[in-house]
Design an enzyme around this catalytic site. Structure first.
Site, PDB file in Angstrom:
ATOM      1  N   HIS A 307      64.925  -1.960 -13.363  1.00  0.00           N
ATOM      2  CA  HIS A 307      64.734  -3.406 -13.491  1.00  0.00           C
ATOM      3  C   HIS A 307      66.001  -4.012 -14.067  1.00  0.00           C
ATOM      4  O   HIS A 307      66.672  -3.400 -14.892  1.00  0.00           O
ATOM      5  CB  HIS A 307      63.559  -3.712 -14.426  1.00  0.00           C
ATOM      6  CG  HIS A 307      63.045  -5.105 -14.292  1.00  0.00           C
ATOM      7  ND1 HIS A 307      63.617  -6.166 -14.941  1.00  0.00           N
ATOM      8  CD2 HIS A 307      62.041  -5.610 -13.540  1.00  0.00           C
ATOM      9  CE1 HIS A 307      62.973  -7.273 -14.612  1.00  0.00           C
ATOM     10  NE2 HIS A 307      62.016  -6.970 -13.773  1.00  0.00           N
ATOM     11  N   ASP A 364      56.051  -3.228  -9.727  1.00  0.00           N
ATOM     12  CA  ASP A 364      55.699  -2.880  -8.343  1.00  0.00           C
ATOM     13  C   ASP A 364      55.273  -1.432  -8.167  1.00  0.00           C
ATOM     14  O   ASP A 364      54.793  -1.057  -7.100  1.00  0.00           O
ATOM     15  CB  ASP A 364      56.908  -3.164  -7.436  1.00  0.00           C
ATOM     16  CG  ASP A 364      57.209  -4.647  -7.372  1.00  0.00           C
ATOM     17  OD1 ASP A 364      58.361  -5.031  -7.629  1.00  0.00           O
ATOM     18  OD2 ASP A 364      56.265  -5.421  -7.125  1.00  0.00           O
TER      19      ASP A 364
HETATM   20  C1  SDX Z   1      60.943  -7.161  -9.255  1.00  0.00           C
HETATM   21  O1  SDX Z   1      64.017  -9.836 -12.024  1.00  0.00           O
HETATM   22  C2  SDX Z   1      62.726  -9.778 -12.121  1.00  0.00           C
HETATM   23  O2  SDX Z   1      62.120 -10.193 -13.081  1.00  0.00           O
HETATM   24  C3  SDX Z   1      62.022  -9.171 -10.908  1.00  0.00           C
HETATM   25  C4  SDX Z   1      60.539  -8.888 -11.047  1.00  0.00           C
HETATM   26  C5  SDX Z   1      59.743 -10.175 -11.190  1.00  0.00           C
HETATM   27  O3  SDX Z   1      58.649 -10.120 -11.759  1.00  0.00           O
HETATM   28  O4  SDX Z   1      60.174 -11.211 -10.622  1.00  0.00           O
HETATM   29  O5  SDX Z   1      60.311  -8.084 -12.171  1.00  0.00           O
HETATM   30  C6  SDX Z   1      60.001  -8.192  -9.811  1.00  0.00           C
HETATM   31  O6  SDX Z   1      61.738  -7.493  -8.413  1.00  0.00           O
HETATM   32  C7  SDX Z   1      60.909  -5.771  -9.825  1.00  0.00           C
HETATM   33  C8  SDX Z   1      62.007  -4.836  -9.212  1.00  0.00           C
HETATM   34  C9  SDX Z   1      61.481  -4.300  -7.875  1.00  0.00           C
HETATM   35  N1  SDX Z   1      62.525  -3.549  -7.170  1.00  0.00           N
HETATM   36  C10 SDX Z   1      62.497  -2.205  -7.054  1.00  0.00           C
HETATM   37  O7  SDX Z   1      61.643  -1.497  -7.576  1.00  0.00           O
HETATM   38  C11 SDX Z   1      63.605  -1.626  -6.179  1.00  0.00           C
HETATM   39  C12 SDX Z   1      64.188  -0.373  -6.847  1.00  0.00           C
HETATM   40  N2  SDX Z   1      64.936  -0.811  -8.034  1.00  0.00           N
HETATM   41  C13 SDX Z   1      66.337  -1.077  -7.872  1.00  0.00           C
HETATM   42  O8  SDX Z   1      66.845  -1.322  -6.644  1.00  0.00           O
HETATM   43  C14 SDX Z   1      67.015  -1.711  -9.088  1.00  0.00           C
HETATM   44  O9  SDX Z   1      66.569  -1.053 -10.189  1.00  0.00           O
HETATM   45  C15 SDX Z   1      66.852  -3.207  -9.277  1.00  0.00           C
HETATM   46  C16 SDX Z   1      67.198  -3.972  -8.040  1.00  0.00           C
HETATM   47  C17 SDX Z   1      65.451  -3.533  -9.659  1.00  0.00           C
HETATM   48  C18 SDX Z   1      67.787  -3.623 -10.408  1.00  0.00           C
HETATM   49  O10 SDX Z   1      69.053  -3.472  -9.953  1.00  0.00           O
HETATM   50  P1  SDX Z   1      70.336  -3.758 -10.899  1.00  0.00           P
HETATM   51  O11 SDX Z   1      69.938  -4.348 -12.201  1.00  0.00           O
HETATM   52  O12 SDX Z   1      71.349  -4.497 -10.077  1.00  0.00           O
HETATM   53  O13 SDX Z   1      70.825  -2.306 -11.255  1.00  0.00           O
HETATM   54  P2  SDX Z   1      71.758  -1.425 -10.322  1.00  0.00           P
HETATM   55  O14 SDX Z   1      71.277  -1.491  -8.910  1.00  0.00           O
HETATM   56  O15 SDX Z   1      73.170  -1.790 -10.606  1.00  0.00           O
HETATM   57  O16 SDX Z   1      71.430   0.053 -10.883  1.00  0.00           O
HETATM   58  C19 SDX Z   1      72.084   0.556 -12.048  1.00  0.00           C
HETATM   59  C20 SDX Z   1      72.162   2.060 -11.829  1.00  0.00           C
HETATM   60  C21 SDX Z   1      72.880   2.433 -10.517  1.00  0.00           C
HETATM   61  O17 SDX Z   1      73.388   3.726 -10.707  1.00  0.00           O
HETATM   62  P3  SDX Z   1      75.010   3.888 -11.062  1.00  0.00           P
HETATM   63  O18 SDX Z   1      75.774   3.105  -9.995  1.00  0.00           O
HETATM   64  O19 SDX Z   1      75.165   3.289 -12.448  1.00  0.00           O
HETATM   65  O20 SDX Z   1      75.258   5.370 -11.014  1.00  0.00           O
HETATM   66  O21 SDX Z   1      70.835   2.607 -11.716  1.00  0.00           O
HETATM   67  C22 SDX Z   1      70.651   3.155 -10.414  1.00  0.00           C
HETATM   68  C23 SDX Z   1      71.736   2.559  -9.539  1.00  0.00           C
HETATM   69  O22 SDX Z   1      72.050   3.441  -8.455  1.00  0.00           O
HETATM   70  N3  SDX Z   1      69.315   2.763  -9.969  1.00  0.00           N
HETATM   71  C24 SDX Z   1      68.476   3.543  -9.299  1.00  0.00           C
HETATM   72  C25 SDX Z   1      67.306   2.779  -9.135  1.00  0.00           C
HETATM   73  N4  SDX Z   1      67.471   1.559  -9.696  1.00  0.00           N
HETATM   74  C26 SDX Z   1      68.727   1.553 -10.214  1.00  0.00           C
HETATM   75  N5  SDX Z   1      68.602   4.808  -8.840  1.00  0.00           N
HETATM   76  C27 SDX Z   1      67.513   5.312  -8.180  1.00  0.00           C
HETATM   77  N6  SDX Z   1      66.361   4.639  -7.983  1.00  0.00           N
HETATM   78  C28 SDX Z   1      66.220   3.371  -8.448  1.00  0.00           C
HETATM   79  N7  SDX Z   1      65.087   2.695  -8.245  1.00  0.00           N
END
Ligand code: SDX
Length: 428
Positions: A307, A364
């Site tokens: 998140h 989710d």
């Molecule tokens: C919602 O913002 C809100 O409030 C949203 C929400 C709401 O109520 O409105 O809460 C609802 O959208 C919840 C999130 C739902 N999405 C997912 O579950 C999709 C999977 N999650 C990710 O794609 C990610 O965690 C995000 C999009 C939610 C957050 O992305 P960020 O903050 O931009 O973080 P990032 O992508 O830069 O990740 C940081 C690191 C990375 O690794 P490094 O490059 O540092 O090595 O964490 C890793 C990412 O690769 N990572 C994951 C991961 N999520 C982040 N690795 C594996 N699986 C994951 N799910």
């Protein structure tokens, strides 16, 4: 003496005011930065940038705290109803009995959509994604209520457009579902409360009224409350910025629906179930899929994990996880994907990759398991997220207008070609 931040550029030092919110959050006010320094800030994805000051929702990502108008989400999920929470978010206070009765009366008298809307429903291929239909259909409401296009609506006119979009959304959502089945639409019944009415229009058979299981009504209320608002997330920021151009409420909400559709945002609840089903079909080897999620060369992500703000457990995920067990037990459902989800969570939370990156289950991760148990198809899950988020979008849109915020228009740093002259096509 209020706090200031000092910015040193070259041999000049600038004092920037610091703003502190009611929960102790602090921000450096850069609203005059470019005038003072000629510089703008750059923060791709707005990870460190506050877009507004809001009194609606507070969340603390480190401590896993979420409160609507100061009320902890745990209390609202346990004691309130979705419509009472909608009133709280939109008008700022929990309603009295009289206020809630009047609110329900208003809503129940605006649940119908114009019969001409059916022409729009008929235009969609029956298997087209419900989110694309919802976004279009909500925006099309502006065609039937031209008064909503007025820029300076009176408070009464603005409130009527709020009532209309809130009241008609369940009808549109349930009719999208009925259309996907090739079943006849069921009309709203004023005698039902908001959630029961939605469930009857969705799961009712033809025009006969079926008794809706109170377990399902309660579960739906809880899920909708948990999704009702979440401060300046991607879709809410979209609703606010579209509204900041004086776009009407239907167009603003429609834009929010489109932003929510994305698999990284609200679309994740559909992705989670599809991921769990894929793992189930693959034999349920959670270690293999955790390894894929960690592999930078593998595009697979553990959907429902991580998140932007929560670097601890998403408090909503905790409540939904517990509700999963209760509801599946009450409905007598034994869903293997729930066991796979719990196993994934257990393995991930012990894995350094997830621990270092503070990746926890988000709202989710478990919600789709309950939606499935309630009888919804997977491609309706994000539409249900939108139904829940609607009061939050409305409240934030209303607050932006009440604050008379300027049109949202971020700056950029240009990195393209510098000056050059046009070359005729024969000479390229
Ligand atoms: C919602 O913002 C809100 O409030 C949203 C929400 C709401 O109520 O409105 O809460 C609802 O959208 C919840 C999130 C739902 N999405 C997912 O579950 C999709 C999977 N999650 C990710 O794609 C990610 O965690 C995000 C999009 C939610 C957050 O992305 P960020 O903050 O931009 O973080 P990032 O992508 O830069 O990740 C940081 C690191 C990375 O690794 P490094 O490059 O540092 O090595 O964490 C890793 C990412 O690769 N990572 C994951 C991961 N999520 C982040 N690795 C594996 N699986 C994951 N799910």
């Amino acid at each position: 003496m209020s706090e200031t931040a000092q910015l040193k550029i070259g041999d000049k030092t600038y004092d920037l005011p610091v703003i502190e919110g009611s929960e102790g959050e602090k921000a450096i006010d850069i609203s005059k930065l470019r005038d003072q320094t000629g510089y703008v800030t750059l923060d791709i994805g707005y990870k460190n940038t506050g877009a507004t000051q809001s009194a609606i929702t507070f969340l603390d990502g480190e401590l896993g705290i979420l409160k609507y108008r100061g009320y902890p989400i745990e209390q609202l999920a346990a004691k309130s109803s979705f419509i009472e929470v909608a009133y709280l978010l939109i008008y700022g206070e929990l309603p009295t009995e009289e206020q809630l009765k009047a609110f329900n009366f208003d809503l129940s008298h605006h649940t119908l959509v114009h019969e001409d809307m059916k022409k729009f429903f008929d235009g969609f291929p029956s298997k087209s994604h419900p989110m694309g239909q919802l976004s279009s259909l909500v925006c099309s409401l502006s065609a039937f209520y031209p008064e909503s296009l007025k820029q300076n609506q009176t408070p009464e006119e603005l409130n009527l457009s709020i009532i209309k979009v809130l009241a008609k959304m369940p009808t549109i959502v349930s009719w999208i579902y009925k259309k996907s089945l090739g079943h006849p639409y069921i009309y709203p019944q004023n005698k039902y409360d908001y959630v029961t009415n939605f469930l009857n229009m969705t799961f009712g058979q033809r025009t006969e009224v079926v008794d809706i299981d109170p377990v399902i009504v309660s579960a739906m209320n809880t899920l909708l409350i948990l999704h009702a608002d979440h401060e300046q997330n991607c879709s809410t920021s979209t609703v606010r910025i579209v509204g900041s151009s004086a776009s009407n409420i239907y167009a603003s909400v429609s834009a929010g629906i489109s932003a929510l559709w994305g698999p990284l945002h609200g679309g994740a609840n559909q992705e989670v179930i599809e991921m769990l089903q894929k793992i189930q079909e693959d034999g349920g080897d959670t270690d293999k899929w955790i390894a894929k999620a960690k592999d930078k060369n593998d595009p697979f992500r553990l959907m429902g994990f991580g998140h932007r703000v929560y670097k601890n457990f998403d408090p909503r995920a905790k409540i939904i996880k517990k509700a999963c067990d209760d509801i599946l037990e009450k409905l007598g459902i034994d869903d293997e994907v729930l066991e796979i989800a719990k196993k994934l969570e257990e393995v991930a939370l012990k894995d350094p990759y997830f621990i270092e990156r503070k990746l926890y289950p988000n709202v989710d991760f478990y919600s789709g398991i309950i939606y499935r148990a309630l009888g919804f198809p997977t491609d309706m899950f994000t539409v249900l997220f939108a139904l829940g988020r609607l009061p939050g979008w409305i409240a934030q849109w209303k607050e932006m207008k009440e604050h008379k915020e300027p049109i949202g228009r971020p700056r950029q740093i240009y990195t393209g070609a510098t000056n050059r002259d046009y070359v005729d096509i024969k000479n390229r």
